[in-house]
Each structure stands twice: as C-alpha cells, then as structure tokens.
Design an enzyme around this catalytic site. Structure first.
Site, PDB file in Angstrom:
ATOM      1  N   LYS A  18       5.977  -2.233   1.608  1.00 32.91           N
ATOM      2  CA  LYS A  18       4.748  -1.076   2.446  1.00 32.91           C
ATOM      3  C   LYS A  18       4.028  -2.286   2.356  1.00 32.91           C
ATOM      4  O   LYS A  18       3.257  -2.152   2.110  1.00 32.91           O
ATOM      5  CB  LYS A  18       4.986   0.073   1.631  1.00 32.91           C
ATOM      6  CG  LYS A  18       3.967   0.836   3.282  1.00 32.91           C
ATOM      7  CD  LYS A  18       4.345   1.818   2.346  1.00 32.91           C
ATOM      8  CE  LYS A  18       3.167   3.175   3.266  1.00 32.91           C
ATOM      9  NZ  LYS A  18       3.236   3.407   4.858  1.00 32.91           N
ATOM     10  N   TYR A  53       1.504  -1.038   0.443  1.00 31.89           N
ATOM     11  CA  TYR A  53      -0.406   0.448  -0.348  1.00 31.89           C
ATOM     12  C   TYR A  53       0.937   1.235  -0.232  1.00 31.89           C
ATOM     13  O   TYR A  53       2.671   1.313   0.322  1.00 31.89           O
ATOM     14  CB  TYR A  53      -1.370  -0.502   1.248  1.00 31.89           C
ATOM     15  CG  TYR A  53      -0.056   0.586   2.594  1.00 31.89           C
ATOM     16  CD1 TYR A  53       0.294  -0.485   3.319  1.00 31.89           C
ATOM     17  CD2 TYR A  53      -0.526   1.711   2.666  1.00 31.89           C
ATOM     18  CE1 TYR A  53       1.393  -0.370   4.348  1.00 31.89           C
ATOM     19  CE2 TYR A  53       0.145   2.055   4.193  1.00 31.89           C
ATOM     20  CZ  TYR A  53       0.744   0.919   4.807  1.00 31.89           C
ATOM     21  OH  TYR A  53       1.360   1.567   6.170  1.00 31.89           O
ATOM     22  N   LEU A 111      11.408   0.936   6.785  1.00 31.13           N
ATOM     23  CA  LEU A 111      10.826   1.578   5.721  1.00 31.13           C
ATOM     24  C   LEU A 111      11.178   2.601   5.303  1.00 31.13           C
ATOM     25  O   LEU A 111      11.698   3.446   5.986  1.00 31.13           O
ATOM     26  CB  LEU A 111       9.048   2.347   5.700  1.00 31.13           C
ATOM     27  CG  LEU A 111       8.646   2.288   4.679  1.00 31.13           C
ATOM     28  CD1 LEU A 111       8.220   1.155   3.774  1.00 31.13           C
ATOM     29  CD2 LEU A 111       6.858   3.141   5.486  1.00 31.13           C
ATOM     30  N   GLU A 152      12.511   2.100  13.921  1.00 33.93           N
ATOM     31  CA  GLU A 152      11.993   3.215  13.860  1.00 33.93           C
ATOM     32  C   GLU A 152      10.341   3.126  14.812  1.00 33.93           C
ATOM     33  O   GLU A 152      10.489   2.350  15.495  1.00 33.93           O
ATOM     34  CB  GLU A 152      11.397   2.818  11.793  1.00 33.93           C
ATOM     35  CG  GLU A 152      10.321   1.928  12.070  1.00 33.93           C
ATOM     36  CD  GLU A 152       9.876   1.587  10.540  1.00 33.93           C
ATOM     37  OE1 GLU A 152       9.934   1.883   9.532  1.00 33.93           O
ATOM     38  OE2 GLU A 152       9.696   0.420   9.942  1.00 33.93           O
TER      39      GLU A 152
HETATM   40  C1  LIG Z   1       6.595   1.885   9.607  1.00 34.07           C
HETATM   41  C2  LIG Z   1       6.361   2.812   8.774  1.00 34.07           C
HETATM   42  N1  LIG Z   1       7.755   3.738   8.637  1.00 34.07           N
HETATM   43  C3  LIG Z   1       7.617   4.942   7.981  1.00 34.07           C
HETATM   44  C4  LIG Z   1       6.916   5.262   7.736  1.00 34.07           C
HETATM   45  C5  LIG Z   1       7.224   7.183   7.368  1.00 34.07           C
HETATM   46  O1  LIG Z   1       7.015   7.012   5.815  1.00 34.07           O
HETATM   47  P1  LIG Z   1       6.677   7.798   4.200  1.00 34.07           P
HETATM   48  O2  LIG Z   1       7.467   8.685   5.151  1.00 34.07           O
HETATM   49  O3  LIG Z   1       6.385   7.598   3.789  1.00 34.07           O
HETATM   50  O4  LIG Z   1       5.190   8.361   4.964  1.00 34.07           O
HETATM   51  C6  LIG Z   1       4.909   4.886   7.510  1.00 34.07           C
HETATM   52  C7  LIG Z   1       4.184   6.021   7.038  1.00 34.07           C
HETATM   53  O5  LIG Z   1       2.885   4.804   7.146  1.00 34.07           O
HETATM   54  C8  LIG Z   1       5.324   3.279   8.297  1.00 34.07           C
HETATM   55  O6  LIG Z   1       4.712   3.054   8.033  1.00 34.07           O
END
Ligand SMILES: Cc1ncc(COP(=O)(O)O)c(C=O)c1O
Length: 296
Positions: free
Chosen positions: A154, A33, A210, A186
């Site tokens: 993701k 997603y 991620l 994270e």
């Molecule tokens: C586990 C995780 N880490 C980091 C992020 C941040 O990613 P982004 O900056 O692409 O929204 C998300 C966003 O949903 C996430 O689910």
C-alpha cells in the site's frame, strides 16, 4: 471534534502541523500508508472505535517490509496511540489516515544509512456510510492498468491511481477499474466483485491487487453466509453482463455498481450485494459493540 495529528509521538492540531521538505515521502514517495474507518460506538471513552485496526496495522507492517523499511514500533504500540488520538480528538465517525516514510535525509536515491522513519496519523470526520441499498449506484470506467507489479504494497506512490480516477471523473464516473487484456484487477481505490450464478468472483491479491481489508472481511462474511467465492480476475464481459457488481473499501464498505463505461448495467443493488452489505454492517456492529463493552 478537532483534527489532531500524531507525528513520531508528538500530538498537535493538524492545521498547525508542519513537515520537512526533505522527508523521503515527498521526494521519492518512499513510504506506505493506511486508512482506518472509525465508527461511532455505544457511548464510553470520548471517541469512536477503529474497525479492524490490528488488520490495518499488520498490513502496514507487511507494506513496510515490502519496501525494506524497518518500523520502530510494534503493532500494539501504534494501536494504543491511535486509540488515544481518536479519544483526544473526540472523533466519532470518520477515519484515521496513517503514513510511514523512510524519514528525513538529504535527497539521494540510496537509502539513508540510519533512517529515522516518519510515522504520522491524523483524525478526520466522515459522514456515516449509507444504509445498504440507499445510496446511488457507482459508475465505473475502465482504464488500462499501467501500475507496477507490487500493488500488494500500500504505497504512497499513487500517481497512476490518481490519473485513473481523474480520467473516470472526467468521463462522468466515480471510480476507475484497472483492466489488463480483457480482465480486471481492481479499482483505483477499491476492490471489485462480480456476481454470476450466485458465485462471487474477485481477483486474487498479489502483484496487481491490494489485499483490501474490506475485501478480506467480505470474504469471511461471504463464507458465513454460505456464498461461494472464486478468486480469479473477472473478465470485463462478466463484470458488464453479470448478475451483480460491487466494489469495496474501508471508507465506502460496499457500493453497488450501476454503470460501466457510460452504459447502465443495473438499476438497483442486487440481492447478494445487499445481503453481504447487511452482514458486513452486522459484523461492524458486533466488533464495535464488543470493543466498547470490553472498555467499560
Ligand atoms: C488500489 C486499492 N485497492 C483496494 C482498496 C481497498 O482496500 P481497503 O478495503 O483496505 O480499504 C484500496 C483502498 O484504498 C486501494 O487504494
């Protein structure tokens, strides 16, 4: 604005859309997603402007590749359809949620022989992100990182993240930080940055982190601002006792952290956090403005 959904080329109201129970997304979380932020532009085409849409779609492609799923569309084709949906729905400030699964097939762990992936995305309003420094600090709680080793995908299999976030909420916090042997990776839905002696420290993307799009933009903004970055997992001690701490995500941009495991660690956003957030918003304004100008 009307929440609209695009499903494999068909557009309906989100409230009237139906799904098939044998979609592999439901039974196996066999999908990936994206969440894309939409910002109000400077007039023009009826809808707002999706920020870093191409970067999100390229990550969707990498995630799909990571679960061995062929995507039957090109990035530019999806981008065009996303922009059309935003304009038709009249969404100005909000997000597009996008999901791609291996499609509908009789329940079986084995991949279907000829999968027809389900791609959908819908529009949703969100309040504008508060100006840098005006929101309350975020409260974090550490949770053992029990996720799989492909967090760079993701994946829609988010149960570990859901459980972690709820554990944090039950402890009066906003977000869970995943911890592994004294260092952090994270958060449940955001990346984390510690600041010490003027240097940003953030975990490298990979098995447990991620590749956040906001994280990537922030690294570019930090370089423009001449703020050095080290990519390694910060220790819990560094996070708790460092000069500044903040988290990043598409929907929140940057949020400064005030509490760690129930203890107040900062009473206001730090200088570097504020500087980076202002520069980040400047970048958003530039890109959204440039897009609108190109459309005139
Ligand atoms: C586990 C995780 N880490 C980091 C992020 C941040 O990613 P982004 O900056 O692409 O929204 C998300 C966003 O949903 C996430 O689910």
């Amino acid at each position: 604005m009307t929440e609209l959904i695009w499903v494999n080329g068909k557009v309906t109201k989100l409230s009237e859309a139906t799904a098939n129970y044998e979609d592999r997304g439901h039974q196996f979380a066999d999908g990936v997603y994206e969440v894309v932020r939409v910002y109000k532009g400077r007039g023009g085409s009826g809808g707002g402007v999706p920020f870093t849409l191409t970067e999100h779609l390229e990550r969707l492609m990498r995630s799909a590749d990571g679960i061995r799923l062929d995507v039957p569309y090109r990035v530019d084709e999806i981008a065009g359809e996303v922009r059309k949906l935003i304009d038709t729905s009249g969404l100005q400030e909000g997000m597009v949620y996008m999901q791609l699964t291996r499609g509908i097939a009789p329940r079986n762990h084995l991949f279907p022989k000829k999968p027809v992936p389900t791609l959908y995305f819908f529009t949703r309003e969100l309040p504008p992100v508060p100006a840098p420094g005006t929101a309350e600090g975020v409260k974090l709680v550490t949770v053992e990182d029990e996720r799989w080793k492909r967090c760079w995908v993701k994946s829609i299999a988010l149960l570990a993240n859901v459980l972690a976030k709820n554990e944090a909420a039950e402890k009066g916090a906003d977000e869970a930080v995943f911890s592994e042997g004294g260092t952090v990776t994270e958060c449940s839905a955001s990346n984390l940055f510690a600041v010490g002696r003027g240097v940003l420290v953030t975990a490298p993307v990979g098995p447990k982190v991620l590749p956040g799009i906001t994280r990537q933009v922030l690294l570019e903004v930090a370089a423009e601002q001449g703020i050095p970055v080290i990519e390694r997992n910060p220790t819990e001690y560094e996070c708790r006792c460092g000069e500044e701490l903040f988290i990043t995500s598409t929907t929140r941009e940057l949020s400064w952290v005030s509490h760690w495991n129930g203890v107040q660690i900062h009473d206001r956003p730090g200088e570097i956090t504020l500087r980076l957030h202002r520069a980040f918003q400047e970048r958003v304004r530039r890109e959204v403005g440039a897009y609108q100008t190109a459309m005139v």
